[in-house]
Design a protein around this motif. Structure first.
Motif, mmCIF file in Angstrom:
data_model
loop_
_atom_site.group_PDB
_atom_site.id
_atom_site.type_symbol
_atom_site.label_atom_id
_atom_site.label_comp_id
_atom_site.label_asym_id
_atom_site.label_seq_id
_atom_site.Cartn_x
_atom_site.Cartn_y
_atom_site.Cartn_z
ATOM 1 N N ARG A 15 0.838 -1.199 0.000
ATOM 2 C CA ARG A 15 0.000 0.000 0.000
ATOM 3 C C ARG A 15 0.881 1.261 0.000
ATOM 4 O O ARG A 15 0.563 2.234 -0.692
ATOM 5 C CB ARG A 15 -0.903 -0.017 1.227
ATOM 6 C CG ARG A 15 -1.978 1.063 1.226
ATOM 7 C CD ARG A 15 -2.875 0.905 2.424
ATOM 8 N NE ARG A 15 -3.618 -0.342 2.376
ATOM 9 C CZ ARG A 15 -3.651 -1.227 3.351
ATOM 10 N NH1 ARG A 15 -2.971 -1.003 4.460
ATOM 11 N NH2 ARG A 15 -4.355 -2.339 3.236
ATOM 12 N N GLN B 286 2.359 1.311 -3.788
ATOM 13 C CA GLN B 286 1.425 1.434 -4.903
ATOM 14 C C GLN B 286 0.623 2.731 -4.854
ATOM 15 O O GLN B 286 0.419 3.374 -5.880
ATOM 16 C CB GLN B 286 0.469 0.237 -4.917
ATOM 17 C CG GLN B 286 1.134 -1.083 -5.278
ATOM 18 C CD GLN B 286 1.726 -1.045 -6.673
ATOM 19 O OE1 GLN B 286 2.925 -1.197 -6.875
ATOM 20 N NE2 GLN B 286 0.870 -0.829 -7.666
ATOM 21 N N TYR B 287 0.168 3.136 -3.682
ATOM 22 C CA TYR B 287 -0.637 4.353 -3.598
ATOM 23 C C TYR B 287 0.188 5.595 -3.901
ATOM 24 O O TYR B 287 -0.341 6.581 -4.409
ATOM 25 C CB TYR B 287 -1.271 4.470 -2.215
ATOM 26 C CG TYR B 287 -2.412 3.503 -1.984
ATOM 27 C CD1 TYR B 287 -2.784 2.598 -2.984
ATOM 28 C CD2 TYR B 287 -3.118 3.473 -0.788
ATOM 29 C CE1 TYR B 287 -3.822 1.706 -2.787
ATOM 30 C CE2 TYR B 287 -4.158 2.588 -0.583
ATOM 31 C CZ TYR B 287 -4.499 1.704 -1.583
ATOM 32 O OH TYR B 287 -5.529 0.824 -1.394
ATOM 33 N N ARG B 288 1.474 5.538 -3.606
ATOM 34 C CA ARG B 288 2.336 6.669 -3.974
ATOM 35 C C ARG B 288 2.483 6.757 -5.490
ATOM 36 O O ARG B 288 2.544 7.853 -6.052
ATOM 37 C CB ARG B 288 3.691 6.538 -3.306
ATOM 38 C CG ARG B 288 4.716 7.543 -3.794
ATOM 39 C CD ARG B 288 6.012 7.429 -3.031
ATOM 40 N NE ARG B 288 5.954 8.135 -1.759
ATOM 41 C CZ ARG B 288 6.902 8.082 -0.830
ATOM 42 N NH1 ARG B 288 7.966 7.328 -1.041
ATOM 43 N NH2 ARG B 288 6.780 8.769 0.290
ATOM 44 N N LYS C 246 0.200 5.883 -7.649
ATOM 45 C CA LYS C 246 -1.076 6.322 -8.217
ATOM 46 C C LYS C 246 -1.387 7.798 -7.954
ATOM 47 O O LYS C 246 -2.270 8.347 -8.611
ATOM 48 C CB LYS C 246 -2.215 5.468 -7.648
ATOM 49 C CG LYS C 246 -2.162 4.021 -8.087
ATOM 50 C CD LYS C 246 -3.326 3.242 -7.494
ATOM 51 C CE LYS C 246 -3.298 1.780 -7.937
ATOM 52 N NZ LYS C 246 -4.442 1.017 -7.365
ATOM 53 N N GLU C 247 -0.714 8.416 -6.987
ATOM 54 C CA GLU C 247 -0.947 9.827 -6.709
ATOM 55 C C GLU C 247 -0.658 10.662 -7.967
ATOM 56 O O GLU C 247 0.354 10.442 -8.628
ATOM 57 C CB GLU C 247 -0.028 10.252 -5.554
ATOM 58 C CG GLU C 247 -0.100 11.687 -5.146
ATOM 59 C CD GLU C 247 -1.383 12.042 -4.420
ATOM 60 O OE1 GLU C 247 -1.730 13.223 -4.409
ATOM 61 O OE2 GLU C 247 -2.028 11.132 -3.867
ATOM 62 N N PHE D 31 -4.034 10.234 -8.340
ATOM 63 C CA PHE D 31 -5.253 9.454 -8.542
ATOM 64 C C PHE D 31 -6.138 10.076 -9.631
ATOM 65 O O PHE D 31 -7.350 10.235 -9.466
ATOM 66 C CB PHE D 31 -6.052 9.334 -7.237
ATOM 67 C CG PHE D 31 -5.278 8.704 -6.128
ATOM 68 C CD1 PHE D 31 -5.138 7.329 -6.029
ATOM 69 C CD2 PHE D 31 -4.665 9.487 -5.165
ATOM 70 C CE1 PHE D 31 -4.415 6.748 -5.008
ATOM 71 C CE2 PHE D 31 -3.947 8.927 -4.133
ATOM 72 C CZ PHE D 31 -3.821 7.546 -4.053
ATOM 73 N N MET E 214 -8.009 6.184 -0.104
ATOM 74 C CA MET E 214 -6.670 5.688 -0.437
ATOM 75 C C MET E 214 -5.584 6.507 0.233
ATOM 76 O O MET E 214 -4.586 5.964 0.722
ATOM 77 C CB MET E 214 -6.486 5.695 -1.959
ATOM 78 C CG MET E 214 -7.309 4.657 -2.695
ATOM 79 S SD MET E 214 -6.952 4.634 -4.461
ATOM 80 C CE MET E 214 -7.934 3.220 -4.978
ATOM 81 N N ARG E 215 -5.764 7.813 0.247
ATOM 82 C CA ARG E 215 -4.755 8.655 0.890
ATOM 83 C C ARG E 215 -4.712 8.416 2.393
ATOM 84 O O ARG E 215 -3.629 8.370 2.993
ATOM 85 C CB ARG E 215 -5.049 10.116 0.593
ATOM 86 C CG ARG E 215 -4.725 10.521 -0.846
ATOM 87 C CD ARG E 215 -5.135 11.942 -1.148
ATOM 88 N NE ARG E 215 -4.681 12.370 -2.465
ATOM 89 C CZ ARG E 215 -5.007 13.519 -3.037
ATOM 90 N NH1 ARG E 215 -5.805 14.372 -2.394
ATOM 91 N NH2 ARG E 215 -4.543 13.833 -4.234
ATOM 92 N N TRP F 146 -2.844 5.275 3.032
ATOM 93 C CA TRP F 146 -1.388 5.425 2.897
ATOM 94 C C TRP F 146 -0.795 6.044 4.158
ATOM 95 O O TRP F 146 0.233 5.562 4.657
ATOM 96 C CB TRP F 146 -1.075 6.301 1.685
ATOM 97 C CG TRP F 146 0.384 6.375 1.375
ATOM 98 C CD1 TRP F 146 1.099 5.550 0.568
ATOM 99 C CD2 TRP F 146 1.325 7.352 1.887
ATOM 100 N NE1 TRP F 146 2.417 5.932 0.536
ATOM 101 C CE2 TRP F 146 2.590 7.033 1.340
ATOM 102 C CE3 TRP F 146 1.213 8.431 2.743
ATOM 103 C CZ2 TRP F 146 3.738 7.772 1.624
ATOM 104 C CZ3 TRP F 146 2.349 9.171 3.038
ATOM 105 C CH2 TRP F 146 3.595 8.840 2.479
#
Length: 403
Positions: A159, A162-164, A166-167, A169, A192-193, A196
């Motif tokens: 997480r 991957q979320y970094r 996608k930022e 988003f 999601m943020r 993270w």
């Protein structure tokens, strides 16, 4: 015949000052219903503030003085009965008079109002990765983000990674037509943020717990945590099993260069014979980076006190050599230093702050990635050695080499 205000009533019993709070703002005397106006009598001011109508009259009077630019407006706060009010009440009266409050933008929350509203709706943005992060730390995060047996924290690392990526988003799509705070694209991005940032807080707690657990250390993981800002360099974390030993605490020390060191310390009583004997055992453990050696009571009474120190002088490094035989190591005298001795796990030195052998004690030196650290049990933490040649020439130094 009009009745004029008798003047400002001094609470201390002094002479009354002339009233200057006339309605026209020219500095004349006011024409109250009683003996004094509300700006010259504290009792009347309290009655006016407790009444909705009288308070409104005061607000309109202050607003009128401010609009025409009369100096009576400032005099009401500095020379009248309003000076007895608190700062917050002054700010409220000035605001009612139409005066904008002078907030410092660096300390006020007003300049962050729009930003906080955006964070409330969209979540706090995920910061980009540091451009100075090493290749080894990138590989570590990539490996920890994959599932394999024994990797319990792979979801947190996945997480985090991957979320970094996608930022910000921008490609988030949803079929929800009813876009509210709880549904729609904004809610997905916010979730999601938040996930993270939650993963970041949990990882920080876990890496601090890993330092508190003691050796063996996951040096690549702790290096990644330092480069990501999860851990601050220079921190000293007490070990869980060493915190109860008040006379000999054990620490995990994170140097400014990002190196993790095991460190046992003593108090600063170098003149104590017991502490100087204990410095040999502590230095052996510091050199190995883990608790390897311990002195039992019987051995200390019969051997260490008689063979290590005589007449207050450390004279028997060979006895330390015999103690290291239990661990498969021996001492080798180091007369000069050009490079780190081959196969040496660490160095032991007989140091003295006064230059006298009578005050000598043992200290350890260990290498990490080309840097040499001094682990002095009587200091607060490890110290980086800049000139190794000078350190070897000044103090008697022995290398701990295997058989």
């Amino acid at each position: 015949m009009p009745v004029y205000c008798a003047g400002f009533e001094d609470p201390a019993g002094g002479l009354a000052r002339p009233c200057i709070f006339a309605h026209d703002g020219n500095g004349g005397r006011a024409r109250p219903t009683g003996k004094r106006c509300m700006l010259c009598c504290l009792e009347k001011l309290q009655q006016a503030l407790s009444s909705r109508v009288a308070k409104g009259n005061l607000h309109r009077l202050l607003k009128h003085w401010r609009r025409i630019g009369s100096p009576t407006y400032e005099a009401a706060f500095g020379l009248g009965s309003l000076c007895a009010l608190s700062t917050n009440e002054h700010c409220l009266l000035r605001a009612r008079a139409g005066e904008g409050c002078d907030f410092d933008l660096q300390t006020s929350w007003l300049h962050k109002k729009k930003q906080r509203l955006e964070h409330f709706v969209m979540g706090r943005p995920i910061p980009a990765a540091s451009p100075d992060i090493s290749q080894g730390s990138q590989k570590y995060l990539k490996a920890k983000a994959k599932w394999h047996k024994g990797n319990r924290d792979f979801r947190l690392h996945w997480r985090y990674r991957q979320y970094r990526v996608k930022e910000p988003f921008a490609n988030i799509k949803t079929r929800c037509k009813r876009r509210t705070y709880w549904r729609g694209r904004n809610a997905i991005v916010r979730g999601m943020r938040r996930a993270w940032w939650r993963a970041r807080r949990i990882l920080k707690t876990k890496y601090l717990a890993a330092m508190a657990a003691g050796p063996p250390y996951n040096r690549s993981g702790l290096k990644w945590a330092v480069e990501e800002g999860l851990l601050e360099t220079g921190i000293q974390v007490p070990l869980a099993d060493g915190a109860v030993q008040l006379c000999q605490p054990r620490w995990s020390f994170l140097t400014p260069a990002g190196d993790v060191l095991y460190f046992e310390s003593l108090d600063d009583r170098k003149s104590s014979k017991t502490k100087r004997l204990q410095s040999a055992k502590v230095s052996i453990n510091n050199a190995f980076g883990r608790p390897e050696y311990a002195i039992d009571r019987e051995e200390y009474v019969h051997d260490w006190s008689s063979r290590m120190i005589r007449n207050g002088v450390i004279f028997s490094p060979p006895y330390v050599d015999s103690m290291l035989e239990r661990l498969g190591f021996k001492l080798q005298l180091l007369r000069e230093y050009s490079a780190w001795p081959a196969g040496a796990s660490g160095l032991l030195q007989i140091r003295s702050t006064t230059g006298s052998a009578a005050a000598g004690y043992w200290a350890a030196l260990i290498p990490i990635e080309g840097r040499v650290y001094l682990l002095d049990a009587f200091q607060r933490g490890p110290a980086l050695i800049e000139n190794m040649q000078h350190a070897v020439q000044v103090y008697t130094t022995y290398a701990m080499v295997p058989f």
